[in-house]
Design a protein around this motif. Structure first.
Motif, PDB file in Angstrom:
ATOM      1  N   SER A   1       2.760  40.549  16.602  1.00 13.89           N
ATOM      2  CA  SER A   1       2.749  39.707  15.327  1.00 13.89           C
ATOM      3  C   SER A   1       1.404  39.905  14.417  1.00 13.89           C
ATOM      4  O   SER A   1       0.310  40.090  14.998  1.00 13.89           O
ATOM      5  CB  SER A   1       3.057  38.314  15.338  1.00 13.89           C
TER       6      SER A   1
ATOM      7  N   PHE B   1       4.766  36.277  10.445  1.00 18.32           N
ATOM      8  CA  PHE B   1       5.942  35.481  10.942  1.00 18.32           C
ATOM      9  C   PHE B   1       5.581  34.487  11.854  1.00 18.32           C
ATOM     10  O   PHE B   1       4.369  34.295  12.392  1.00 18.32           O
ATOM     11  CB  PHE B   1       6.756  36.456  12.088  1.00 18.32           C
TER      12      PHE B   1
ATOM     13  N   SER C   1       8.361  31.399  17.258  1.00 16.32           N
ATOM     14  CA  SER C   1       9.004  30.031  17.737  1.00 16.32           C
ATOM     15  C   SER C   1       8.670  29.925  19.282  1.00 16.32           C
ATOM     16  O   SER C   1       8.462  30.897  20.185  1.00 16.32           O
ATOM     17  CB  SER C   1      10.566  30.056  17.726  1.00 16.32           C
TER      18      SER C   1
ATOM     19  N   THR D   1      17.173  38.866   8.961  1.00 14.99           N
ATOM     20  CA  THR D   1      16.506  37.620   9.334  1.00 14.99           C
ATOM     21  C   THR D   1      17.483  36.532   9.711  1.00 14.99           C
ATOM     22  O   THR D   1      18.644  36.607   8.980  1.00 14.99           O
ATOM     23  CB  THR D   1      15.872  37.020   7.789  1.00 14.99           C
TER      24      THR D   1
ATOM     25  N   LEU E   1      13.438  33.618  10.948  1.00 14.41           N
ATOM     26  CA  LEU E   1      12.723  34.854  11.799  1.00 14.41           C
ATOM     27  C   LEU E   1      13.323  36.196  11.312  1.00 14.41           C
ATOM     28  O   LEU E   1      14.704  36.466  11.050  1.00 14.41           O
ATOM     29  CB  LEU E   1      12.872  34.413  13.245  1.00 14.41           C
TER      30      LEU E   1
ATOM     31  N   MET F   1      13.282  41.175  17.770  1.00 17.15           N
ATOM     32  CA  MET F   1      12.413  40.070  17.491  1.00 17.15           C
ATOM     33  C   MET F   1      11.389  39.784  18.432  1.00 17.15           C
ATOM     34  O   MET F   1      10.343  39.439  18.017  1.00 17.15           O
ATOM     35  CB  MET F   1      13.458  38.842  17.301  1.00 17.15           C
TER      36      MET F   1
ATOM     37  N   VAL G   1       8.242  37.784  17.306  1.00 13.90           N
ATOM     38  CA  VAL G   1       8.594  37.029  16.179  1.00 13.90           C
ATOM     39  C   VAL G   1       9.094  35.670  16.953  1.00 13.90           C
ATOM     40  O   VAL G   1       8.920  34.460  16.418  1.00 13.90           O
ATOM     41  CB  VAL G   1       9.625  37.492  15.521  1.00 13.90           C
ATOM     42  N   THR G   2       9.430  35.899  18.187  1.00 10.48           N
ATOM     43  CA  THR G   2       9.964  34.766  19.099  1.00 10.48           C
ATOM     44  C   THR G   2       9.822  35.077  20.466  1.00 10.48           C
ATOM     45  O   THR G   2       9.630  36.114  20.947  1.00 10.48           O
ATOM     46  CB  THR G   2      11.711  34.257  18.534  1.00 10.48           C
TER      47      THR G   2
END
Length: 373
Positions: free
Chosen positions: A7, A11, A14, A118, A122, A179, A184-185
């Motif tokens: 990252s 972003f 989460s 998206t 996200l 992701m 991102v998560t």
């Protein structure tokens, strides 16, 4: 009835305490569940499918056909808004095509390329996706395509440009895999499917905002032998329940089941499906012309449950009879439990509407709790 970089600060990551959550949309009276995504700048609703891995939209100007390939009017495929874009310069993947057939016989072919996707705020950047240009589809007139959340082993990109000549699968990273590899998560998501107007939630990186009761149960995600390699790989969200509960007692189970939000019904081994359908009062009838069990729409439903990790998850009576899916000749209603033949056996929406399901890819396990609503 419908049979998945580091990252840079752009972003938000989460976590189980702050999941990225998207509300779901119920289509066709609970026949399927949709989620809103942004695909290449276009906001669309797509089918949410944990039983496949490709993400695709159908392109404006596509060819709609019937099951035999005969041309049909575009509207006959029942898609929602069509995608008016295309793969731009540097986005289309040369010498590769998209070619998928689903368990109910629907199929889509087209082009592969890259778009940002998206979900719940996200973004999977430079995500490999498909644009459908040729399809046999029985749509809901709302969804424009599909979001697949399973593993790379069952993605449907192939070498070459002629789908009828496809032999060489070229696996790629699906949206959710991208992701979590892009940080991102975290590598888990969860689903709470709900019958009714409030259709539930998809939560990325944590749990949905719903109430659960009782104990959480867990089961390892099992690998499957993949035809492309002949080796065991993660492909579907496959598990082995401890037992199936019907006829007033628990029956030990050794069969594998796929947890699949893209399949409406529960599909069981033939003898089990027959026993459960015989337990309706009056008994359900197998109507060969419709390919399923049907029952009086006001029939008394049997107790039916699935035991995982020592916890029994029962299916509500409300999910065992589909009031809006009827045999046109007799007026009987479709039951929620059907014959899966020799497999694959599936725990579809009928069962998933009664649990919160956690797909913990990082831990290679699934977790479930009873969904109270």
């Amino acid at each position: 009835m419908r049979r998945g970089a580091e990252s840079d600060g752009a972003f938000s990551l989460s976590t189980p305490d702050s999941p990225a959550t998207a509300p779901l949309i119920s289509a066709g009276g609970g026949v399927e569940y949709l989620v809103s995504i942004t695909y290449g700048g276009a906001d669309v609703s797509v089918i949410l499918d944990t039983g496949s891995s490709d993400t695709w939209l159908v392109q404006s100007g596509f060819s709609c056909v019937d099951a035999s390939g005969a041309a049909q009017a575009e509207a006959a495929c029942g898609f929602g808004p069509l995608y008016n874009g295309s793969f731009g310069a540097g986005e289309k993947i040369a010498d590769q095509n998209f070619n998928i057939t689903y368990g109910d016989g629907e199929f889509v072919t087209g082009d592969m390329g890259y778009k940002d996707v998206t979900i719940a705020g996200l973004t999977a950047s430079h995500q490999e996706v498909a644009l459908g240009t040729y399809a046999y589809w029985n749509g809901d007139s709302i969804s424009s395509g599909l979001l697949g959340l399973a593993y790379a082993a069952i993605t449907s990109a192939y070498a070459g440009t002629v789908p009828s000549q496809d032999t060489t699968q070229e696996p790629y990273s699906p949206v959710f895999t991208t992701m979590y590899t892009q940080n991102v998560t975290s590598p888990m998501f969860s689903l709470a499917l709900q019958r009714g107007a409030n259709a539930g939630y998809l939560a990325l990186g944590g749990l949905p905002p719903v109430t659960v009761s009782g104990s959480w149960a867990r089961a390892p995600i099992l690998q499957s032998v993949v035809r492309r390699t002949g080796m065991a790989e993660y492909a579907f969200y496959t598990l082995v329940p401890d037992a199936l509960v019907y006829g007033g007692r628990s029956h030990a189970n050794s069969a594998q089941y796929i947890v699949d939000s893209g399949t409406t019904l529960v599909y069981l081994p033939s003898a089990v499906a027959q026993a459960v359908n015989n337990a309706f009062t009056p008994k359900a009838k197998l109507i060969a012309s419709q390919g399923g069990y049907f029952v009086q729409c006001n029939a008394k439903t049997p107790d039916f449950g699935v035991t995982i990790g020592g916890v029994v998850f029962k299916v509500s009576a409300a999910d065992l009879v589909y009031q809006n899916q009827r045999d046109p000749a007799s007026g009987l209603c479709l039951t929620g439990v059907q014959d899966g033949g020799s497999g694959p056996y599936i725990l579809g929406d009928v069962w998933m509407q009664n649990v919160v399901a956690v797909f913990d890819v990082g831990a290679a396990e699934m977790r479930f709790a009873a969904h109270s609503y």
